[in-house]
Design a protein around this motif. Structure first.
Motif, mmCIF file in Angstrom:
data_model
loop_
_atom_site.group_PDB
_atom_site.id
_atom_site.type_symbol
_atom_site.label_atom_id
_atom_site.label_comp_id
_atom_site.label_asym_id
_atom_site.label_seq_id
_atom_site.Cartn_x
_atom_site.Cartn_y
_atom_site.Cartn_z
ATOM 1 N N ARG A 114 -28.216 51.947 61.549
ATOM 2 C CA ARG A 114 -29.295 52.598 60.541
ATOM 3 C C ARG A 114 -28.825 54.072 60.026
ATOM 4 N N TYR A 115 -28.367 54.754 60.917
ATOM 5 C CA TYR A 115 -27.991 56.274 60.535
ATOM 6 C C TYR A 115 -26.492 56.712 60.668
ATOM 7 N N GLY A 116 -25.802 56.129 61.544
ATOM 8 C CA GLY A 116 -24.592 56.215 61.642
ATOM 9 C C GLY A 116 -24.000 57.813 62.092
ATOM 10 N N THR A 117 -23.386 58.516 60.990
ATOM 11 C CA THR A 117 -22.838 59.921 61.406
ATOM 12 C C THR A 117 -23.837 60.828 60.534
ATOM 13 N N ASN A 118 -24.896 60.171 59.911
ATOM 14 C CA ASN A 118 -25.986 61.027 59.132
ATOM 15 C C ASN A 118 -27.290 60.976 59.792
ATOM 16 N N GLY A 122 -30.101 58.664 67.503
ATOM 17 C CA GLY A 122 -28.838 58.177 67.457
ATOM 18 C C GLY A 122 -29.031 56.750 67.442
ATOM 19 N N ASP A 123 -28.281 55.713 66.784
ATOM 20 C CA ASP A 123 -28.256 54.469 66.850
ATOM 21 C C ASP A 123 -27.905 53.925 67.978
ATOM 22 N N GLY A 124 -28.514 52.680 68.234
ATOM 23 C CA GLY A 124 -28.360 51.735 69.424
ATOM 24 C C GLY A 124 -26.957 51.276 69.544
ATOM 25 N N HIS A 125 -26.462 50.836 70.513
ATOM 26 C CA HIS A 125 -25.148 50.382 70.820
ATOM 27 C C HIS A 125 -24.885 49.149 70.059
ATOM 28 N N PHE A 126 -26.000 48.189 70.067
ATOM 29 C CA PHE A 126 -25.950 46.844 69.797
ATOM 30 C C PHE A 126 -27.176 46.361 68.613
ATOM 31 N N SER A 127 -27.579 47.508 68.211
ATOM 32 C CA SER A 127 -28.632 47.359 67.130
ATOM 33 C C SER A 127 -27.968 47.665 65.770
#
Length: 311
Positions: free
Chosen positions: A61-65, A53-58
């Motif tokens: 990169r991948y979102g829902t995929n 999963g992507d970071g909160h504040f980064s």
């Protein structure tokens, strides 16, 4: 109170960090897995998965995929299916996700060498079906490449993979504070000590990570009848583990370190987080500077307080 003040003075091991957001324009993901088993009449149903999963504040990169790896199977009844089979398959899937992740930073759930150790145990297991499965997971060499990224990262990428273990059984710094013979040094773990002593925005000076003698001894006695494809993956990993140095092999300088910190957004009563990471002795920055940088990365993506892990 006097002891705490001394620990913050020059020569002490409690230090401040800036609490700056260092993730601007950077991508960060956290990798985790899960497993479940159900006893059926004809065997045990094992379902295992791993994703990121992507970071909160980064940077998103991948979102829902997100990258996802799954494995579902039915195996003969065994009390080892949940703890051995399931755990080693989950570690393998998490390593496959790690190898595919194209990001600046990767957070591992658990010990830095946890998934690597579990996967290696899977390759040299007495369960032939598990060994075959591990070989299948490595058909595209993803497991092997992931382990190499963990065991021997490029010198300019030692901040890429950071482990955040939930459990802690270390009493090294507790013995330093209370004294070797003080009963408290055996009752208060290093994480509990850090949770009590650290203020938000502080970290404990890094120390070398203890070795794992079990995996070392097991790899040193590799089965002679190990399938060639399994041997190909396992071969050389013992040497890389030894290169972690210190207690792993005293002929090398320490390379694997751990530290505790309390996120700057938290309160005094919140628990400290434990980090594990790699540092090369001949780096351009000092160990203390590198540790502060690692702390800033995780701190930058830590949101709510009182959580066990920052994602």
């Amino acid at each position: 109170e006097n002891t705490e003040r001394e620990l913050r003075e020059e020569g002490g091991f409690i230090l401040p960090f800036k609490g700056e957001n260092v993730l601007g324009g950077k991508s960060l993901v956290a990798i985790d897995g899960g497993r479940a088993s159900q006893q059926l009449s004809g065997g045990d149903l094992i379902a295992v998965g791993a994703t990121l999963g992507d970071g909160h504040f980064s940077t998103n990169r991948y979102g829902t995929n997100p990258i996802v790896e799954t494995h579902v199977t039915i195996v003969p009844h065994s009390s080892d299916n949940e703890t051995s089979y399931g755990a080693r398959v989950m570690s393998a899937l998490e390593l496959r996700v790690l190898e595919q992740a194209d990001t600046d930073h990767i957070i591992i759930d658990g010990a830095y060498l946890g998934n690597t150790s579990e996967a290696l145990f899977g390759f040299i297991n007495s369960n032939e079906e598990l060994v075959k499965l591990m070989i299948e997971f490595n058909e595209d060499d993803r497991l092997n490449r992931a382990m190499l990224k963990i065991l021997s990262p490029e010198k300019d990428q030692t901040d890429r993979i950071i482990a955040v273990p939930k459990s802690d059984s270390s009493y090294v710094q507790s013995k330093t504070v209370f004294g070797e013979d003080n009963p408290m040094s055996k009752r208060v773990s290093d994480r509990k000590l850090a949770s009590h002593l650290l203020n938000p925005g502080e970290f404990m000076a890094p120390r070398p990570l203890e070795s794992n003698p079990v995996i070392m001894k097991t790899l040193a006695k590799m089965p002679a009848d190990l399938p060639p494809l399994a041997r190909k993956v396992v071969q050389g990993k013992l040497a890389l583990l030894k290169e972690m140095g210190g207690k792993w092999d005293a002929t090398y300088e320490n390379r694997l370190y751990t530290c505790y910190f309390k996120p700057s957004q938290w309160t005094k009563i919140d628990r400290a987080l434990k980090l594990e990471f790699v540092y090369y002795p001949n780096s351009e920055v000092s160990l203390l500077e590198h540790t502060a940088h690692i702390v800033e990365i995780i701190n930058s993506d830590t949101v709510n307080n009182s959580i066990m892990e920052p994602y």
